[in-house]
Design a protein around this motif. Structure first.
Motif, short mmCIF file in Angstrom:
data_model
loop_
_atom_site.label_atom_id
_atom_site.label_comp_id
_atom_site.label_asym_id
_atom_site.label_seq_id
_atom_site.Cartn_x
_atom_site.Cartn_y
_atom_site.Cartn_z
N ASN A 1 -31.71 -19.54 -23.70
CA ASN A 1 -30.65 -20.49 -24.03
C ASN A 1 -29.61 -19.90 -24.97
O ASN A 1 -28.43 -20.26 -24.90
N VAL A 2 -30.02 -19.00 -25.84
CA VAL A 2 -29.05 -18.31 -26.70
C VAL A 2 -28.09 -17.51 -25.82
O VAL A 2 -26.87 -17.60 -25.98
N CYS A 3 -28.63 -16.76 -24.88
CA CYS A 3 -27.79 -15.97 -23.97
C CYS A 3 -26.91 -16.87 -23.11
O CYS A 3 -25.73 -16.57 -22.88
N LEU A 4 -27.45 -17.97 -22.63
CA LEU A 4 -26.67 -18.92 -21.84
C LEU A 4 -25.50 -19.46 -22.67
O LEU A 4 -24.38 -19.56 -22.18
N HIS A 5 -25.75 -19.78 -23.92
CA HIS A 5 -24.69 -20.28 -24.80
C HIS A 5 -23.58 -19.23 -24.96
O HIS A 5 -22.39 -19.57 -24.91
N VAL A 6 -23.96 -17.98 -25.13
CA VAL A 6 -22.96 -16.90 -25.23
C VAL A 6 -22.11 -16.87 -23.97
O VAL A 6 -20.87 -16.81 -24.04
N LEU A 7 -22.73 -16.93 -22.81
CA LEU A 7 -21.99 -16.89 -21.54
C LEU A 7 -21.07 -18.10 -21.39
O LEU A 7 -19.94 -17.96 -20.91
N ILE A 8 -21.54 -19.27 -21.81
CA ILE A 8 -20.70 -20.47 -21.72
C ILE A 8 -19.46 -20.33 -22.61
O ILE A 8 -18.36 -20.63 -22.20
N VAL A 9 -19.66 -19.84 -23.83
CA VAL A 9 -18.55 -19.71 -24.77
C VAL A 9 -17.49 -18.76 -24.24
O VAL A 9 -16.29 -19.01 -24.38
N ILE A 10 -17.88 -17.68 -23.59
CA ILE A 10 -16.88 -16.73 -23.10
C ILE A 10 -16.40 -17.07 -21.69
O ILE A 10 -15.59 -16.36 -21.13
N ALA B 1 -26.89 -2.47 -22.85
CA ALA B 1 -26.71 -1.82 -21.54
C ALA B 1 -26.15 -2.79 -20.49
O ALA B 1 -26.56 -2.77 -19.34
N HIS B 2 -25.25 -3.68 -20.93
CA HIS B 2 -24.56 -4.61 -20.03
C HIS B 2 -25.51 -5.57 -19.31
O HIS B 2 -25.21 -6.05 -18.22
N ARG B 3 -26.65 -5.88 -19.93
CA ARG B 3 -27.65 -6.75 -19.30
C ARG B 3 -27.23 -8.22 -19.22
O ARG B 3 -27.76 -8.96 -18.41
N LEU B 4 -26.32 -8.63 -20.08
CA LEU B 4 -25.89 -10.03 -20.09
C LEU B 4 -24.55 -10.13 -19.39
O LEU B 4 -23.50 -9.87 -19.98
N GLY B 5 -24.57 -10.45 -18.13
CA GLY B 5 -23.34 -10.67 -17.38
C GLY B 5 -22.42 -9.47 -17.32
O GLY B 5 -21.21 -9.64 -17.15
N GLY B 6 -22.96 -8.27 -17.49
CA GLY B 6 -22.14 -7.07 -17.45
C GLY B 6 -21.31 -6.84 -18.70
O GLY B 6 -20.46 -5.95 -18.75
N LEU B 7 -21.55 -7.64 -19.74
CA LEU B 7 -20.78 -7.54 -20.99
C LEU B 7 -21.25 -6.36 -21.83
O LEU B 7 -22.43 -6.04 -21.86
#
Length: 118
Positions: free
Chosen positions: A106-115, A34-40
């Motif tokens: 930290n898993v979610c943060l890593h995803v955001l950093i990569v994109i 539901a777009h919870r991670l940075g609207g993705l």
């Protein structure tokens, strides 16, 4: 880029897999759905290039795989799979079940950093 037709059996397997996710997959899904991670926009158990990937964010051509101990025994298969997906322009991130369960932030943060969303 148009995608190849998905055989009915693979589509059926993906649908079944959405109903029987591991604890780590459920935890990751709850963090990103539901777009919870940075609207993705993430989808789960998606057929891509002949494989069923755990999660994908199509807008960023990102695949997230949550791996259990069975992946230790079949590294060659996972490497070939990752190489195939990367040839098609996808970025593949792999996380161990335990990392997701113990440190989802930290898993979610890593995803955001990569994109590039941080």
């Amino acid at each position: 880029m148009p995608h190849a037709p998905v055989p009915p059996q693979r589509r059926s397997n993906a649908k079944r897999m959405r109903k029987v996710m591991t604890d780590a997959e459920v935890k990751f899904w709850n963090a990103v759905r539901a777009h919870r991670l940075g609207g993705l926009s993430f989808r789960r158990q998606v057929p891509i290039a002949g494989y069923i990937v755990d999660f994908c964010c199509a807008s960023h051509r990102l695949i997230v795989e949550i791996d259990g101990l069975q992946h230790v025994e079949d590294i060659a298969y996972d490497n070939a799979r990752t190489q195939r997906l990367e040839r098609d322009g996808w970025t593949v991130l792999r996380f161990w079940n335990q990392d997701v369960l113990a440190d989802i932030d930290n898993v979610c943060l890593h995803v955001l950093i990569v994109i590039g969303e941080t």
